[in-house]
Design a protein around this motif. Structure first.
Motif, PDB file in Angstrom:
ATOM      1  N   ILE A   1       0.844  -1.202   0.000  1.00  0.00           N
ATOM      2  CA  ILE A   1       0.000   0.000   0.000  1.00  0.00           C
ATOM      3  C   ILE A   1       0.878   1.251   0.000  1.00  0.00           C
ATOM      4  CG2 ILE A   1      -1.674   1.326   1.355  1.00  0.00           C
ATOM      5  CD1 ILE A   1      -2.841  -1.370   2.299  1.00  0.00           C
ATOM      6  N   SER A   2       1.964   1.214   0.744  1.00  0.00           N
ATOM      7  CA  SER A   2       2.891   2.351   0.778  1.00  0.00           C
ATOM      8  C   SER A   2       3.497   2.593  -0.594  1.00  0.00           C
ATOM      9  CB  SER A   2       3.999   2.093   1.804  1.00  0.00           C
ATOM     10  OG  SER A   2       3.476   1.944   3.104  1.00  0.00           O
ATOM     11  N   LEU A   3       3.828   1.529  -1.303  1.00  0.00           N
ATOM     12  CA  LEU A   3       4.371   1.663  -2.660  1.00  0.00           C
ATOM     13  C   LEU A   3       3.341   2.312  -3.580  1.00  0.00           C
ATOM     14  CD1 LEU A   3       6.724   0.944  -4.647  1.00  0.00           C
ATOM     15  CD2 LEU A   3       5.454  -1.162  -5.145  1.00  0.00           C
ATOM     16  N   ILE A   4       2.088   1.880  -3.490  1.00  0.00           N
ATOM     17  CA  ILE A   4       1.018   2.433  -4.326  1.00  0.00           C
ATOM     18  C   ILE A   4       0.857   3.930  -4.050  1.00  0.00           C
ATOM     19  CG2 ILE A   4      -1.473   2.382  -4.750  1.00  0.00           C
ATOM     20  CD1 ILE A   4      -1.361  -0.651  -4.115  1.00  0.00           C
ATOM     21  N   ILE A   5       0.927   4.314  -2.775  1.00  0.00           N
ATOM     22  CA  ILE A   5       0.755   5.723  -2.389  1.00  0.00           C
ATOM     23  C   ILE A   5       1.915   6.579  -2.893  1.00  0.00           C
ATOM     24  CG2 ILE A   5       0.817   7.284  -0.400  1.00  0.00           C
ATOM     25  CD1 ILE A   5      -0.830   5.240   1.123  1.00  0.00           C
ATOM     26  N   THR A   6       3.135   6.065  -2.726  1.00  0.00           N
ATOM     27  CA  THR A   6       4.311   6.893  -3.021  1.00  0.00           C
ATOM     28  C   THR A   6       4.669   6.921  -4.496  1.00  0.00           C
ATOM     29  OG1 THR A   6       5.770   5.009  -2.520  1.00  0.00           O
ATOM     30  CG2 THR A   6       5.299   6.559  -0.728  1.00  0.00           C
ATOM     31  N   ARG A   7       4.167   5.956  -5.275  1.00  0.00           N
ATOM     32  CA  ARG A   7       4.512   5.931  -6.695  1.00  0.00           C
ATOM     33  C   ARG A   7       3.252   5.782  -7.542  1.00  0.00           C
ATOM     34  NH1 ARG A   7      10.326   3.425  -7.913  1.00  0.00           N
ATOM     35  NH2 ARG A   7       9.994   4.927  -9.556  1.00  0.00           N
ATOM     36  N   PRO A   8       2.394   6.806  -7.543  1.00  0.00           N
ATOM     37  CA  PRO A   8       1.177   6.730  -8.368  1.00  0.00           C
ATOM     38  C   PRO A   8       1.516   6.944  -9.841  1.00  0.00           C
ATOM     39  CG  PRO A   8       1.351   8.888  -7.350  1.00  0.00           C
ATOM     40  CD  PRO A   8       2.492   8.084  -6.805  1.00  0.00           C
ATOM     41  N   SER A   9       0.603   6.540 -10.688  1.00  0.00           N
ATOM     42  CA  SER A   9       0.785   6.727 -12.128  1.00  0.00           C
ATOM     43  C   SER A   9       0.360   8.134 -12.539  1.00  0.00           C
ATOM     44  CB  SER A   9      -0.050   5.700 -12.891  1.00  0.00           C
ATOM     45  OG  SER A   9      -0.042   5.978 -14.276  1.00  0.00           O
TER      46      SER A   9
END
Length: 689
Positions: A73-81
């Motif tokens: 979830i942290s990855l999704i938040i910090t690296r959005p498209s």
């Protein structure tokens, strides 16, 4: 090496770096998270971001309970498209975890401080699928959650409908122009995350094929057990990740699998080098900054060995002798291969009798039921269409579309006439939940099917694979019958031993010991609870009677229960102090459950795969557990269970060595020249002479 393989390998090996990140250089907790990341999770987030930059993804293989979900979830938040046409992260997970993922995203994230928007999540499952007509409909969401079963079904509909029609199967979905939102030509996800990624470990299953065919920019595998039975299972994950050059099975086998099999001394170091490049694994005992990652209460595992009673030993010996004689005859006649699935069934009987003799007697009773064997079972196989028979004969392995497990041939059933598969354990629940009568629709092609006209692989194989006549099948039935008849008393009904309301119920050595453990827990730890796991739901049925006789309050959790009933059982066990014990089938409850309300675990029977047992233990031994956890593994001495333990030990040796933290650390300390040399390359990336 060829086809630019040297360059691909050189690129991969250059990605090997130490995992440690100094505290001052670690990424902090993202602002949009409502929780603070632990130190190992901060390092994990940094590692995931780096792997997306270099390999477009990798394997996060942290031990169960260390927060793979929150790191993702942290990855999704910090690296959005930033691309509106490819903005969505697709998360594929076992169906039991769909709601859990949705809850975690909702609870662990906060709105954007500028826009006020929260992550938009959609679960593509069940009736909600009707809301989606195309991939474009899913682009409004940041995260789409779906199950492995749905991905398999979408793949089958998108790619195979036309093929099945061409083969003469007129029962497939009439919408042969179906375009799946997952496999259309314009579909390209921003990121795909496979949770419990070992679900794709078998390369030939529809699940594995479908997941590998999905398109995305970044690809992730989350699993605490990237290998369970053999190193070859790792290649399925590498193939999904598209990490060159080992996404090609031939090259993986050439450099790793075959060399390991041949005891090549360099093979293990090559495997560790590959893992170091593409995988991050921390266990509950790993240390960061000199401190353990977690401070969990201790887990104590005891191997508790017992001997049969005299009567049980006599029955087991008789059964074992009969089975050995049968297998020897098959070997002498050169027909063991022809009857291999039947030989496996006989081996299963030995495992069952270690639990309770009635498991074998009831199976024999069902097998010899004159209403079904062999005439009816042959007739049901003959209902299959020609194209479905051909498909079954040419399919190497089968995956249940409900539980997504690979189906053992002994548990393989087919809907008629379409021939689509389902496992025996899921079949009753499917018919119960799908209809009020015996008629419902096939879960794959939606054709009307009858629960009383299911074909089983055992008879299908004898009829169409081995071309046995009805008289030959009848002879086998008689041969099978003789194995069970020796120890059944004259005139005794085989199923009376399971009569809960009569005086004929009898215990077994394992049930006696299980009840003793539960009673000891009640005496020494009055407020603590117990989980009892078994592979066999029929054994859990028998244990129930023993618990009732001792006035022990218990709950049940297995695959035959509806999802609602299973969820309620977990809530009751967690919240209601009156329930002291929960009986769980190992297949249904070894992943995805948090059962920290219990601090005692009893494993009634060993499984071929030791990592499945570990997953079961860790339902209790995880974050949130306040008490020491005690695990009791029950075995009967001098039986087939001893041989299962030996097989478990062999499986562990290679896989545990490959994932050994110290070995991985040594690999990361090698310089580029040493790593290239390990793979037979020089500093220029060319084949070393």
């Amino acid at each position: 090496y060829g086809d630019g393989e040297e360059e691909k390998l050189q690129k991969l090996l250059k990605d090997i770096k130490p995992d440690h990140v100094d505290p001052q250089n670690r990424i902090g907790t993202p602002d949009k998270l409502t929780v603070t990341l632990m130190e190992h999770q901060k390092i994990g987030l940094s590692w995931m971001q780096q792997k997306e930059d270099t390999l477009n993804g990798a394997i996060l293989a942290d031990d169960m309970g260390l927060g793979k979900t929150i790191q993702s979830i942290s990855l999704i938040i910090t690296r959005p498209s930033n691309d509106t046409l490819h903005k969505t992260t697709l998360i594929i997970t076992p169906v039991a975890l769909l709601k859990q993922w949705e809850r975690e995203v909702e609870r662990r994230t906060r709105p954007d401080p500028v826009t006020g928007e929260k992550l938009q999540v959609f679960i593509y499952h069940g009736t909600a699928k009707k809301q989606i007509n195309s991939y474009n409909d899913l682009l409004k969401y940041d995260i789409v959650l779906t199950s492995y079963a749905v991905i398999g079904q979408e793949h089958r509909r998108h790619f195979k409908t036309g093929i099945e029609k061409a083969n003469g199967n007129r029962y497939v979905d009439s919408r042969d122009d179906y375009v799946s939102p997952f496999f259309g030509t314009n579909t390209a996800w921003y990121r795909i995350i496979l949770d419990e990624a070992h679900y794709i470990k078998n390369k030939v299953t529809l699940t594995s094929i479908a997941c590998c065919r999905l398109e995305s920019k970044y690809r992730w595998c989350l699993t605490g057990t990237p290998m369970q039975n053999s190193v070859k299972e790792l290649q399925s994950l590498v193939k999904f990740l598209r990490i060159e050059p080992y996404d090609e099975e031939r090259k993986f086998n050439r450099d790793i699998s075959i060399r390991l099999k041949n005891n090549d001394p360099s093979a293990m170091r090559k495997l560790q080098a590959l893992l170091k490049a593409i995988l991050l694994r921390r266990t509950k005992f790993s240390k960061i900054d000199g401190k353990p990652i977690l401070s969990l209460p201790p887990k104590t595992i005891t191997m508790e060995r017992f001997k049969f009673s005299a009567a049980e030993q006599e029955y087991y010996t008789s059964l074992e002798t009969g089975i050995a004689n049968k297998v020897n005859r098959l070997m002498r006649n050169g027909t063991l291969g022809k009857n291999f699935s039947n030989a496996l069934t006989l081996l299963l009987r030995l495992r069952q009798v270690c639990c309770h003799r009635s498991l074998v007697e009831r199976v024999a009773d069902e097998f010899l039921d004159k209403s079904r064997v062999p005439k009816k079972r042959i007739e049901y196989c003959q209902l299959l269409t020609p194209s479905s028979k051909e498909r079954i004969l040419t399919t190497a392995s089968f995956t249940c579309p409900i539980c997504m497990d690979m189906i053992d041939v002994r548990n393989l059933m087919f809907f008629t006439p379409c021939g689509h598969e389902i496992c025996k354990e899921c079949m009753p629940t499917y018919f119960i939940e799908s209809t009020t009568d015996t008629i419902t629709k096939c879960c794959t092609c939606r054709q009307a099917v009858d629960s009383e006209k299911m074909a089983d692989f055992e008879f299908f194989s004898m009829l169409y694979k081995h071309q046995m006549s009805e008289s030959e099948i009848e002879d086998f039935k008689k041969d099978f019958k003789s194995i069970f008849d020796e120890e059944v008393e004259e005139g005794e009904p085989l199923n009376t031993i399971l009569d809960k309301h009569g005086n004929s119920w009898e215990s077994s050595t394992k049930i006696d010991e299980c009840i003793k453990i539960i009673q000891n827990v009640k005496a020494e730890f009055p407020t603590q609870k117990v989980i009892v796991f078994s592979l066999f739901t029929s054994f859990l049925d028998i244990i129930e009677t023993g618990l009732e006789q001792q006035n022990i309050n218990f709950l049940r959790y297995d695959g035959k229960m509806s999802a609602t009933a299973r969820n309620q059982a977990i809530l009751d066990f967690t919240d209601d102090p009156n329930y002291e014990v929960i009986l769980i089938s190992l297949k249904a409850g070894n992943v995805g459950l948090t059962l920290t309300a219990a601090s005692h675990v009893i494993l009634m029977d060993p499984f071929w795969n030791p990592y499945v047992e570990e997953q079961a233990m860790d339902r209790a031994h995880r974050i949130g557990q306040a008490n020491p956890v005690y695990v009791h593994r029950l075995f009967i001495e001098n039986t087939v269970e001893d041989r299962i333990l030996e097989l478990q030990k062999k499986k562990r040796e290679i896989i545990d060595n490959a994932l050994d933290e110290k070995g991985m650390q040594k690999i990361s300390s090698l310089n580029t020249k040493e790593l290239l040399y390990l793979f037979g390359l020089n500093e220029s990336g060319n084949r070393a002479v």
